[in-house]
Scaffold this motif. Structure first.
Motif, PDB file in Angstrom:
ATOM      1  N   VAL A 139       0.851  -1.181   0.000  1.00 26.97           N
ATOM      2  CA  VAL A 139       0.000   0.000   0.000  1.00 26.97           C
ATOM      3  C   VAL A 139       0.891   1.236   0.000  1.00 26.97           C
ATOM      4  N   ASN A 140       0.582   2.164  -0.898  1.00 25.22           N
ATOM      5  CA  ASN A 140       1.309   3.434  -0.962  1.00 25.22           C
ATOM      6  C   ASN A 140       0.938   4.249   0.278  1.00 25.22           C
ATOM      7  N   PRO A 141       1.914   4.584   1.149  1.00 26.05           N
ATOM      8  CA  PRO A 141       1.587   5.300   2.384  1.00 26.05           C
ATOM      9  C   PRO A 141       1.118   6.731   2.142  1.00 26.05           C
ATOM     10  N   PHE A 142       1.378   7.255   0.975  1.00 27.89           N
ATOM     11  CA  PHE A 142       1.024   8.644   0.657  1.00 27.89           C
ATOM     12  C   PHE A 142      -0.464   8.795   0.349  1.00 27.89           C
ATOM     13  N   ASN A 143      -1.049   7.825  -0.387  1.00 31.08           N
ATOM     14  CA  ASN A 143      -2.430   7.982  -0.815  1.00 31.08           C
ATOM     15  C   ASN A 143      -3.318   6.771  -0.521  1.00 31.08           C
ATOM     16  N   GLY A 144      -2.782   5.698   0.052  1.00 32.19           N
ATOM     17  CA  GLY A 144      -3.576   4.542   0.417  1.00 32.19           C
ATOM     18  C   GLY A 144      -3.976   3.629  -0.727  1.00 32.19           C
ATOM     19  N   VAL A 145      -3.393   3.816  -1.909  1.00 35.40           N
ATOM     20  CA  VAL A 145      -3.686   2.966  -3.058  1.00 35.40           C
ATOM     21  C   VAL A 145      -2.853   1.693  -2.950  1.00 35.40           C
ATOM     22  N   ALA A 146      -3.490   0.543  -3.169  1.00 34.02           N
ATOM     23  CA  ALA A 146      -2.796  -0.741  -3.099  1.00 34.02           C
ATOM     24  C   ALA A 146      -2.258  -1.114  -4.474  1.00 34.02           C
ATOM     25  N   ALA A 147      -1.018  -1.582  -4.515  1.00 34.20           N
ATOM     26  CA  ALA A 147      -0.405  -2.060  -5.760  1.00 34.20           C
ATOM     27  C   ALA A 147      -0.244  -3.564  -5.653  1.00 34.20           C
ATOM     28  N   VAL A 148      -0.580  -4.267  -6.716  1.00 34.79           N
ATOM     29  CA  VAL A 148      -0.518  -5.721  -6.742  1.00 34.79           C
ATOM     30  C   VAL A 148       0.386  -6.140  -7.898  1.00 34.79           C
TER      31      VAL A 148
END
Length: 196
Positions: free
Chosen positions: A17-26
């Motif tokens: 999870v990107n700590p800056f915006n909360g978007v999860a990358a898979v």
């Protein structure tokens, strides 16, 4: 459970999870990476990152830099504002992590390598390397916040290694000037009461 989605890109072994915006990358087995929000049923972005499976990924705390590792023995640094590769490093990693100061740690087998942006122009080069005892297999590397310490989880337990310059020097440096002033005044007042 917030959401459950089929990606359609093959097996997924890596997620951060990107700590800056909360978007999860898979990261997927076909070299693709997709980014997701729990509130959407479709990926926000789909990228072809590697020719083989994505084995590890990590986000810098600023949210604009991502590192991915692939089975083809390449580690790529990505600018997430443009979704383009900034730099490709030779090497393989099963785990990656960024420190507070931007150092990148990667590990595979019994070897841990740290890269740093020593020039300040997002040009990473080898900073340090560390070998764990033969036979130990690394599972995870994690930088400790506010300390110059890298935690290494491996098949026989865990170890810690000093990595100079990896952590923020003080936890209170993130206070704004008003909070800092109130904190200093409260310390002065408590000292004056104690001296009376």
């Amino acid at each position: 459970m917030v959401g459950n989605f089929r990606t359609g890109h093959g097996r997924s072994d890596v997620m951060q999870v990107n700590p800056f915006n909360g978007v999860a990358a898979v990261g997927h087995s076909r070299g693709r990476l997709s980014t997701w929000k729990p509130t959407t049923a479709a990926p926000l972005v789909k990228m072809l990152c590697h020719q083989g499976p994505v084995t590890a990924l990590a986000f810098h705390s600023n949210g604009h830099l991502m590192a991915t590792a692939g089975m083809e023995r390449k580690i790529k640094l990505w600018d997430l504002r443009k979704f383009e590769v900034l730099q490709t490093l030779p090497g393989h990693a099963k785990t990656l992590d960024f420190s507070q100061k931007g150092l990148l740690a990667g590990a595979t087998g019994s070897y841990v390598q740290i890269w740093g942006d020593l020039s300040g122009f997002q040009s990473y080069s080898r900073y340090m390397g560390h070998s764990i005892a033969k036979g130990y297999q690394t599972g995870q590397v994690v930088f400790q916040p506010y300390e110059d310490v890298l935690g290494i989880g491996h098949s026989k337990g865990w170890s810690s290694v000093l990595i100079p310059g990896s952590g923020e020097p003080n936890f209170d440096t993130h206070l704004n000037s008003g909070e800092r002033r109130k904190y200093v005044l409260s310390l002065i007042n408590s000292l004056q009461r104690q001296s009376c």
